[in-house]
Design a protein around this motif. Structure first.
Motif, PDB file in Angstrom:
ATOM      1  N   LEU A 375     -13.554  -0.426   1.844  1.00 34.65           N
ATOM      2  CA  LEU A 375     -12.209  -1.006   1.812  1.00 34.65           C
ATOM      3  C   LEU A 375     -11.354  -0.359   0.728  1.00 34.65           C
ATOM      4  O   LEU A 375     -10.168  -0.045   0.964  1.00 34.65           O
ATOM      5  N   LEU A 376     -11.919  -0.154  -0.451  1.00 36.95           N
ATOM      6  CA  LEU A 376     -11.148   0.440  -1.544  1.00 36.95           C
ATOM      7  C   LEU A 376     -10.800   1.899  -1.248  1.00 36.95           C
ATOM      8  O   LEU A 376      -9.685   2.352  -1.550  1.00 36.95           O
ATOM      9  N   VAL A 377     -11.726   2.647  -0.667  1.00 40.84           N
ATOM     10  CA  VAL A 377     -11.448   4.047  -0.313  1.00 40.84           C
ATOM     11  C   VAL A 377     -10.361   4.130   0.744  1.00 40.84           C
ATOM     12  O   VAL A 377      -9.439   4.962   0.665  1.00 40.84           O
ATOM     13  N   ASN A 378     -10.432   3.260   1.760  1.00 42.72           N
ATOM     14  CA  ASN A 378      -9.393   3.252   2.795  1.00 42.72           C
ATOM     15  C   ASN A 378      -8.022   2.964   2.190  1.00 42.72           C
ATOM     16  O   ASN A 378      -7.022   3.572   2.569  1.00 42.72           O
ATOM     17  N   ALA A 379      -7.975   2.017   1.248  1.00 35.27           N
ATOM     18  CA  ALA A 379      -6.698   1.677   0.623  1.00 35.27           C
ATOM     19  C   ALA A 379      -6.175   2.846  -0.214  1.00 35.27           C
ATOM     20  O   ALA A 379      -4.972   3.159  -0.183  1.00 35.27           O
ATOM     21  N   CYS A 380      -7.062   3.509  -0.947  1.00 33.93           N
ATOM     22  CA  CYS A 380      -6.624   4.612  -1.811  1.00 33.93           C
ATOM     23  C   CYS A 380      -6.181   5.824  -0.991  1.00 33.93           C
ATOM     24  O   CYS A 380      -5.225   6.512  -1.364  1.00 33.93           O
ATOM     25  N   GLU A 381      -6.863   6.096   0.113  1.00 35.42           N
ATOM     26  CA  GLU A 381      -6.534   7.285   0.899  1.00 35.42           C
ATOM     27  C   GLU A 381      -5.325   7.075   1.794  1.00 35.42           C
ATOM     28  O   GLU A 381      -4.570   8.012   2.045  1.00 35.42           O
ATOM     29  N   GLY A 382      -5.142   5.847   2.302  1.00 36.65           N
ATOM     30  CA  GLY A 382      -4.008   5.598   3.187  1.00 36.65           C
ATOM     31  C   GLY A 382      -4.078   6.463   4.429  1.00 36.65           C
ATOM     32  O   GLY A 382      -5.078   6.483   5.160  1.00 36.65           O
ATOM     33  N   THR A 383      -2.998   7.245   4.666  1.00 35.56           N
ATOM     34  CA  THR A 383      -2.964   8.137   5.837  1.00 35.56           C
ATOM     35  C   THR A 383      -3.568   9.498   5.526  1.00 35.56           C
ATOM     36  O   THR A 383      -3.676  10.350   6.415  1.00 35.56           O
ATOM     37  N   GLY A 384      -3.976   9.720   4.315  1.00 34.51           N
ATOM     38  CA  GLY A 384      -4.443  11.037   3.927  1.00 34.51           C
ATOM     39  C   GLY A 384      -3.350  11.820   3.245  1.00 34.51           C
ATOM     40  O   GLY A 384      -3.575  12.518   2.253  1.00 34.51           O
ATOM     41  N   GLU A 385      -2.142  11.727   3.784  1.00 30.30           N
ATOM     42  CA  GLU A 385      -0.977  12.362   3.170  1.00 30.30           C
ATOM     43  C   GLU A 385      -0.341  11.449   2.118  1.00 30.30           C
ATOM     44  O   GLU A 385       0.195  11.901   1.113  1.00 30.30           O
ATOM     45  N   ARG A 386      -0.421  10.146   2.369  1.00 29.02           N
ATOM     46  CA  ARG A 386       0.137   9.171   1.435  1.00 29.02           C
ATOM     47  C   ARG A 386      -0.841   8.017   1.296  1.00 29.02           C
ATOM     48  O   ARG A 386      -1.218   7.396   2.298  1.00 29.02           O
ATOM     49  N   GLY A 387      -1.247   7.764   0.061  1.00 30.12           N
ATOM     50  CA  GLY A 387      -2.146   6.657  -0.197  1.00 30.12           C
ATOM     51  C   GLY A 387      -1.501   5.619  -1.081  1.00 30.12           C
ATOM     52  O   GLY A 387      -0.303   5.672  -1.376  1.00 30.12           O
ATOM     53  N   ALA A 388      -2.304   4.652  -1.496  1.00 29.92           N
ATOM     54  CA  ALA A 388      -1.793   3.592  -2.351  1.00 29.92           C
ATOM     55  C   ALA A 388      -1.797   4.047  -3.804  1.00 29.92           C
ATOM     56  O   ALA A 388      -2.592   4.888  -4.215  1.00 29.92           O
ATOM     57  N   SER A 389      -0.883   3.477  -4.569  1.00 34.15           N
ATOM     58  CA  SER A 389      -0.861   3.713  -6.011  1.00 34.15           C
ATOM     59  C   SER A 389      -1.439   2.518  -6.765  1.00 34.15           C
ATOM     60  O   SER A 389      -1.769   2.629  -7.941  1.00 34.15           O
ATOM     61  N   SER A 390      -1.570   1.386  -6.074  1.00 34.57           N
ATOM     62  CA  SER A 390      -2.094   0.168  -6.696  1.00 34.57           C
ATOM     63  C   SER A 390      -2.884  -0.624  -5.658  1.00 34.57           C
ATOM     64  O   SER A 390      -2.418  -0.819  -4.536  1.00 34.57           O
ATOM     65  N   VAL A 391      -4.076  -1.069  -6.049  1.00 35.92           N
ATOM     66  CA  VAL A 391      -4.958  -1.853  -5.167  1.00 35.92           C
ATOM     67  C   VAL A 391      -5.462  -3.050  -5.956  1.00 35.92           C
ATOM     68  O   VAL A 391      -5.837  -2.917  -7.126  1.00 35.92           O
ATOM     69  N   THR A 392      -5.484  -4.213  -5.305  1.00 29.83           N
ATOM     70  CA  THR A 392      -5.962  -5.441  -5.949  1.00 29.83           C
ATOM     71  C   THR A 392      -7.034  -6.085  -5.086  1.00 29.83           C
ATOM     72  O   THR A 392      -6.864  -6.225  -3.863  1.00 29.83           O
ATOM     73  N   LEU A 393      -8.135  -6.482  -5.708  1.00 29.92           N
ATOM     74  CA  LEU A 393      -9.214  -7.194  -5.012  1.00 29.92           C
ATOM     75  C   LEU A 393      -9.280  -8.600  -5.585  1.00 29.92           C
ATOM     76  O   LEU A 393      -9.441  -8.776  -6.798  1.00 29.92           O
TER      77      LEU A 393
END
Length: 464
Positions: A375-393
């Motif tokens: 889940l965290l990797v998916n959030a950080c990678e996003g579309t591959g071209e644009r990912g997240a800058s902030s993630v909260t669990l």
């Protein structure tokens, strides 16, 4: 009549302890479905005997407590008083004391690792002896209006003792219970006929009916024993086959690395060959380059397919594991070590509430860590071209013993396609959904109104 009523109440309860403990033995034997290795019938018989002995410990405790309570009640109502029946006391008191001592001995002996299988037979014989000695005073000291031992409902205790012997799951126990109780009935009937023959007229009809019922109870007990052992055997064999399949899958996963290495080497060879062909200007070289590109695509497809097979296999293997408590905080710390090293520009926060929460998850801590990592990797990678800058669990209680784990990000959110990332397949969320469902949970995903995505996992909260 008062003494007889007391005796009848005591006798009616005597087989109850055996029945309750026998059920405990049966429930213990159900644990054999998780046996890791069974090679032949001798091992199965040994395991059944071991679990039956475990049930006998419960039987012995129940029988000793019950007999001690009967002894206390007998003494409290004046069983040893001068006005009481002294002769009856000579049987009652030693009987109950002996039953307590014998039951405690069986309990103590069955707890030892070298406990012999014949303890089950000792327990069955003790039940038969208790019933016989409990019925004997009725024959030796009849009361006014005594109809004969065969006309007393107390004789059903012998039938019940034979019936509950089936729960020992040992044929010899059933045969011993049948023989011992048949002998008890024969001695009681003959003795009653000799001492109290004038109290009743009909003899052969009730006697033949009783032994017919005894034979029926014995047949039913043998059938129950045979069928139950067969069910346990089939369950153990099925478990063995499943464990063999699991080991084979594990071997395949280990060999996957070797195959992947070979495929990587083949890709390197195709790249080297391609460079050599680029130096040659000819029509044949062009044709070979096209075929080489096709070969490279085929190798990449094989590598991708094997990766998907590995992911599905890992998910199935994890699903076979038992559900166990897993702390979200501990699992998250393991996942964060990977995420923060790989995505140093992304800010990942874990709330204090999530740190203190534990859930029930198939495979326990290790599998929950892999799920949260996905889940965290998916959030950080996003579309591959644009990912997240902030993630909260975060984790929050839902009520009813359930907990929601939420992973929020400020990335591009979810798209209609399975995975917008270059080379992505959407297998990450598929693994998450499969493991959460195997744990009895639910996965929800949504795009946030302010932008970004949220994945919610609903699971059972682990008991504190």
């Amino acid at each position: 009549m008062g003494a007889h009523s007391l005796k009848r109440a005591e006798l009616a309860s005597l087989p109850a302890a055996s029945a309750a403990s026998a059920v405990s033995a049966l429930s213990a034997v159900s644990a054999l479905s998780a046996v890791s290795a069974l090679s032949n019938g001798a091992q199965l018989d040994a395991l059944i005997t071991r679990e039956a002995l475990r049930g006998e410990r419960t039987a012995s405790i129940a029988r000793s407590v019950f007999c001690a309570a009967l002894l206390a009640r007998f003494l409290a109502v004046g069983g040893l008083a001068p006005s009481g029946s002294h002769a009856r006391s000579l049987i009652e008191v030693p009987l109950l004391l002996g039953a307590v001592v014998a039951s405690l001995y069986v309990w103590w002996r069955s707890r030892r690792a070298d406990a012999p299988p014949h303890l089950i037979l000792v327990s069955v014989g003790l039940d038969a002896l208790l019933c016989f000695l409990a019925l004997l005073p009725n024959v030796l000291w009849p009361w006014d209006g005594y109809p004969g031992i065969l006309h007393l409902p107390d004789m059903a205790a012998l039938l019940i003792t034979v019936s509950v012997s089936a729960f020992r799951l040992v044929r010899r126990a059933v045969l011993l219970a049948t023989a011992a109780n048949a002998l008890s009935a024969l001695v009681l009937i003959v003795l009653d006929r000799a001492l109290n023959g004038g109290h009743h007229g009909h003899f052969w009809a009730p006697a033949s009916l009783f032994f017919l019922l005894l034979l029926t109870a014995a047949s039913a007990a043998l059938l129950v024993t045979k069928r139950t052992v067969r069910v346990v055997e089939l369950g153990a064999q099925s478990t063995l086959r499943a464990e063999r399949a699991q080991r084979n899958l594990s071997v395949m996963l280990h060999e996957h690395h070797d195959v992947k290495t070979s495929l990587s080497a083949a890709l390197i060879d195709t790249d080297l060959l391609r460079r050599e062909l680029l130096r040659v200007e000819s029509a044949s070289a062009e044709r070979m380059l096209r075929k080489l590109e096709q070969l490279r695509e085929s190798i990449e497809d094989v590598a991708s397919t094997m990766g998907h097979i590995r992911d599905r296999t890992m998910r199935e293997l994890d699903a076979l594991r038992a559900t166990a408590p897993a702390e979200i905080g501990e699992a998250t710390r393991g996942a964060l070590r990977v995420v923060r090293r790989r995505y140093q520009a992304v800010k990942v926060d874990v709330t204090e509430r999530a740190e203190r929460t534990a859930v029930l998850f198939a495979g326990g801590h290790d599998v929950l860590e892999r799920v949260l990592l996905n889940l965290l990797v998916n959030a950080c990678e996003g579309t591959g071209e644009r990912g997240a800058s902030s993630v909260t669990l975060d984790a929050r209680p839902l009520g009813g013993g359930r907990v929601a784990i939420e992973v929020k990000d400020d990335g591009p959110g979810f798209h209609d396609t399975p995975s917008p990332k270059p080379g992505g397949s959407g297998q990450g969320l598929g693994f998450v959904a499969g493991m959460v469902e195997s744990s009895g949970g639910l996965v929800l995903r949504a795009n946030l109104p302010e932008g970004g995505a949220k994945v919610t996992i609903e699971l059972l909260e682990a008991p504190v």
